[in-house]
Design a protein around this motif. Structure first.
Motif, PDB file in Angstrom:
ATOM      1  N   VAL A 101       0.837  -1.202   0.000  1.00  0.00           N
ATOM      2  CA  VAL A 101       0.000   0.000   0.000  1.00  0.00           C
ATOM      3  C   VAL A 101       0.872   1.252   0.000  1.00  0.00           C
ATOM      4  O   VAL A 101       0.594   2.232  -0.691  1.00  0.00           O
ATOM      5  N   LEU A 102       1.949   1.210   0.792  1.00  0.00           N
ATOM      6  CA  LEU A 102       2.858   2.347   0.882  1.00  0.00           C
ATOM      7  C   LEU A 102       3.490   2.658  -0.477  1.00  0.00           C
ATOM      8  O   LEU A 102       3.509   3.813  -0.916  1.00  0.00           O
ATOM      9  N   ALA A 103       3.988   1.616  -1.134  1.00  0.00           N
ATOM     10  CA  ALA A 103       4.719   1.809  -2.384  1.00  0.00           C
ATOM     11  C   ALA A 103       3.816   2.191  -3.550  1.00  0.00           C
ATOM     12  O   ALA A 103       4.206   2.993  -4.404  1.00  0.00           O
ATOM     13  N   THR A 104       2.607   1.644  -3.579  1.00  0.00           N
ATOM     14  CA  THR A 104       1.744   1.859  -4.746  1.00  0.00           C
ATOM     15  C   THR A 104       0.826   3.063  -4.617  1.00  0.00           C
ATOM     16  O   THR A 104       0.432   3.655  -5.627  1.00  0.00           O
ATOM     17  N   GLU A 105       0.477   3.447  -3.375  1.00  0.00           N
ATOM     18  CA  GLU A 105      -0.484   4.527  -3.194  1.00  0.00           C
ATOM     19  C   GLU A 105       0.051   5.700  -2.368  1.00  0.00           C
ATOM     20  O   GLU A 105       0.037   6.847  -2.824  1.00  0.00           O
ATOM     21  N   LEU A 106       0.529   5.396  -1.160  1.00  0.00           N
ATOM     22  CA  LEU A 106       0.784   6.467  -0.202  1.00  0.00           C
ATOM     23  C   LEU A 106       2.052   7.271  -0.496  1.00  0.00           C
ATOM     24  O   LEU A 106       2.039   8.502  -0.446  1.00  0.00           O
ATOM     25  N   VAL A 107       3.162   6.586  -0.804  1.00  0.00           N
ATOM     26  CA  VAL A 107       4.402   7.316  -1.072  1.00  0.00           C
ATOM     27  C   VAL A 107       4.298   8.168  -2.339  1.00  0.00           C
ATOM     28  O   VAL A 107       4.689   9.342  -2.324  1.00  0.00           O
ATOM     29  N   PRO A 108       3.762   7.626  -3.451  1.00  0.00           N
ATOM     30  CA  PRO A 108       3.613   8.494  -4.636  1.00  0.00           C
ATOM     31  C   PRO A 108       2.756   9.727  -4.357  1.00  0.00           C
ATOM     32  O   PRO A 108       3.076  10.829  -4.831  1.00  0.00           O
ATOM     33  N   TRP A 109       1.688   9.550  -3.584  1.00  0.00           N
ATOM     34  CA  TRP A 109       0.827  10.688  -3.229  1.00  0.00           C
ATOM     35  C   TRP A 109       1.571  11.686  -2.346  1.00  0.00           C
ATOM     36  O   TRP A 109       1.502  12.900  -2.560  1.00  0.00           O
ATOM     37  N   ALA A 110       2.326  11.185  -1.343  1.00  0.00           N
ATOM     38  CA  ALA A 110       3.065  12.072  -0.442  1.00  0.00           C
ATOM     39  C   ALA A 110       4.131  12.854  -1.200  1.00  0.00           C
ATOM     40  O   ALA A 110       4.323  14.053  -0.955  1.00  0.00           O
ATOM     41  N   ILE A 111       4.822  12.208  -2.129  1.00  0.00           N
ATOM     42  CA  ILE A 111       5.864  12.886  -2.897  1.00  0.00           C
ATOM     43  C   ILE A 111       5.245  13.938  -3.815  1.00  0.00           C
ATOM     44  O   ILE A 111       5.732  15.077  -3.887  1.00  0.00           O
ATOM     45  N   ARG A 112       4.178  13.574  -4.519  1.00  0.00           N
ATOM     46  CA  ARG A 112       3.529  14.547  -5.411  1.00  0.00           C
ATOM     47  C   ARG A 112       3.004  15.745  -4.625  1.00  0.00           C
ATOM     48  O   ARG A 112       3.137  16.895  -5.060  1.00  0.00           O
ATOM     49  N   SER A 113       2.426  15.479  -3.457  1.00  0.00           N
ATOM     50  CA  SER A 113       1.914  16.575  -2.629  1.00  0.00           C
ATOM     51  C   SER A 113       3.048  17.443  -2.108  1.00  0.00           C
ATOM     52  O   SER A 113       2.948  18.674  -2.085  1.00  0.00           O
ATOM     53  N   GLY A 114       4.154  16.806  -1.681  1.00  0.00           N
ATOM     54  CA  GLY A 114       5.283  17.561  -1.167  1.00  0.00           C
ATOM     55  C   GLY A 114       5.899  18.464  -2.218  1.00  0.00           C
ATOM     56  O   GLY A 114       6.279  19.601  -1.928  1.00  0.00           O
ATOM     57  N   VAL A 115       5.993  17.961  -3.448  1.00  0.00           N
ATOM     58  CA  VAL A 115       6.556  18.758  -4.546  1.00  0.00           C
ATOM     59  C   VAL A 115       5.608  19.882  -4.939  1.00  0.00           C
ATOM     60  O   VAL A 115       6.025  21.023  -5.189  1.00  0.00           O
ATOM     61  N   ASN A 116       4.326  19.581  -4.979  1.00  0.00           N
ATOM     62  CA  ASN A 116       3.333  20.545  -5.455  1.00  0.00           C
ATOM     63  C   ASN A 116       3.004  21.627  -4.425  1.00  0.00           C
ATOM     64  O   ASN A 116       2.703  22.768  -4.779  1.00  0.00           O
ATOM     65  N   ALA A 117       3.081  21.278  -3.137  1.00  0.00           N
ATOM     66  CA  ALA A 117       2.640  22.194  -2.082  1.00  0.00           C
ATOM     67  C   ALA A 117       3.646  23.320  -1.860  1.00  0.00           C
ATOM     68  O   ALA A 117       4.858  23.136  -2.012  1.00  0.00           O
ATOM     69  N   SER A 118       3.136  24.483  -1.479  1.00  0.00           N
ATOM     70  CA  SER A 118       4.006  25.572  -1.034  1.00  0.00           C
ATOM     71  C   SER A 118       4.546  25.228   0.350  1.00  0.00           C
ATOM     72  O   SER A 118       4.058  24.300   1.011  1.00  0.00           O
ATOM     73  N   CYS A 119       5.554  25.950   0.804  1.00  0.00           N
ATOM     74  CA  CYS A 119       6.235  25.621   2.059  1.00  0.00           C
ATOM     75  C   CYS A 119       5.265  25.657   3.243  1.00  0.00           C
ATOM     76  O   CYS A 119       4.653  26.691   3.526  1.00  0.00           O
ATOM     77  N   VAL A 120       5.155  24.546   3.945  1.00  0.00           N
ATOM     78  CA  VAL A 120       4.186  24.443   5.040  1.00  0.00           C
ATOM     79  C   VAL A 120       4.607  25.240   6.269  1.00  0.00           C
ATOM     80  O   VAL A 120       3.794  25.448   7.174  1.00  0.00           O
TER      81      VAL A 120
END
Length: 251
Positions: free
Chosen positions: A206-225
């Motif tokens: 689950v981590l490799a197929t769903e959660l990590v790709p989502w976390a990385i895309r969100s981290g790259v796309n998001a402005s500085c938290v």
């Protein structure tokens, strides 16, 4: 007779006290709790804390030491991002703290479901955690950078709230992937890379197929938290803040 010099404070050849001599070498305390350390000492602390943190990821004291002793490049970058952002600059000027003593918990509990304040307090209650457990910095040799890492620690639980992740190992790894991309802190990178070794095969999938790709895309796309003055956003809906920052909805 002539007064003798006190032996309570050693003096150098120039007659000045040891404290003055230490200050000239840069070995003076920059903020309460600061422990001056040499590059070699920092390297030894980083190595030891990394081993302990990998052995027991819940040793928050070791994780904290690792973050401070390896953040010499990432912390100035985060500070500059805050200085160049209106809200981040405001935070650096006012130095707010997120602690039980600064939170009006009763008011936050009374906010509507879905608001940042209500969901943050719900997260603290459900996971039995407290913002007061965040350790103050000790080994960062710059007073402003020490605040930056303190702020990072105190908004960590808000990252869990925004990302919708619990405090179990799976949730912590996902948040660490997001924070690693966002902050560049080696401690986050290490936690993201080695945290999954304790997960079951099903959770790894689950981590490799769903959660990590989502976390990385969100981290790259998001402005500085770190550029969000969360204390002034308690009434804002979590979904609205996610959208504003650029965090994709949790899978």
């Amino acid at each position: 007779g002539r007064a003798r010099p006190s032996h309570s404070e050693p003096r150098g050849r120039d007659g000045r006290g040891g404290k003055k001599k230490e200050e000239e070498k840069g070995w003076h305390q920059l903020y309460p709790g600061h422990i001056p350390t040499s590059p070699l000492q920092k390297a030894l602390l980083a190595a030891g804390s990394a081993v302990m943190a990998l052995y027991d990821p819940y040793r928050h004291d070791m994780v904290a030491v690792l973050g401070e002793t390896t953040g010499c490049l990432a912390l100035p970058n985060l500070r500059d991002k805050m200085k160049n952002h209106p809200e981040g600059y405001h935070i650096l000027q006012e130095r707010p703290r997120i602690r039980l003593s600064t939170l009006d918990v009763a008011r936050l509990q009374g906010l509507p479901d879905g608001s940042l304040g209500r969901e943050y307090v719900r997260f603290l209650e459900d996971n039995k955690v407290s913002p007061d457990t965040r350790m103050p910095p000790k080994f960062v040799d710059d007073e402003e950078l020490a605040y930056v890492i303190q702020r990072y620690r105190e908004v960590h639980d808000l990252m869990h709230t925004l990302l919708g992740m619990p405090t179990n190992m799976l949730g912590e790894v996902v948040v660490k992937w997001f924070e690693a991309v966002q902050t560049g802190l080696p401690m986050c990178v290490l936690g993201a890379a080695f945290g999954p070794v304790r997960l079951s095969t099903r959770k790894l999938q689950v981590l490799a197929t769903e959660l990590v790709p989502w976390a990385i895309r969100s981290g790259v796309n998001a402005s500085c938290v770190l550029n969000v003055y969360y204390e002034q956003r308690w009434e804002q809906p979590v979904e609205s803040l996610r959208e504003e920052l650029g965090i994709f909805p949790p899978p």
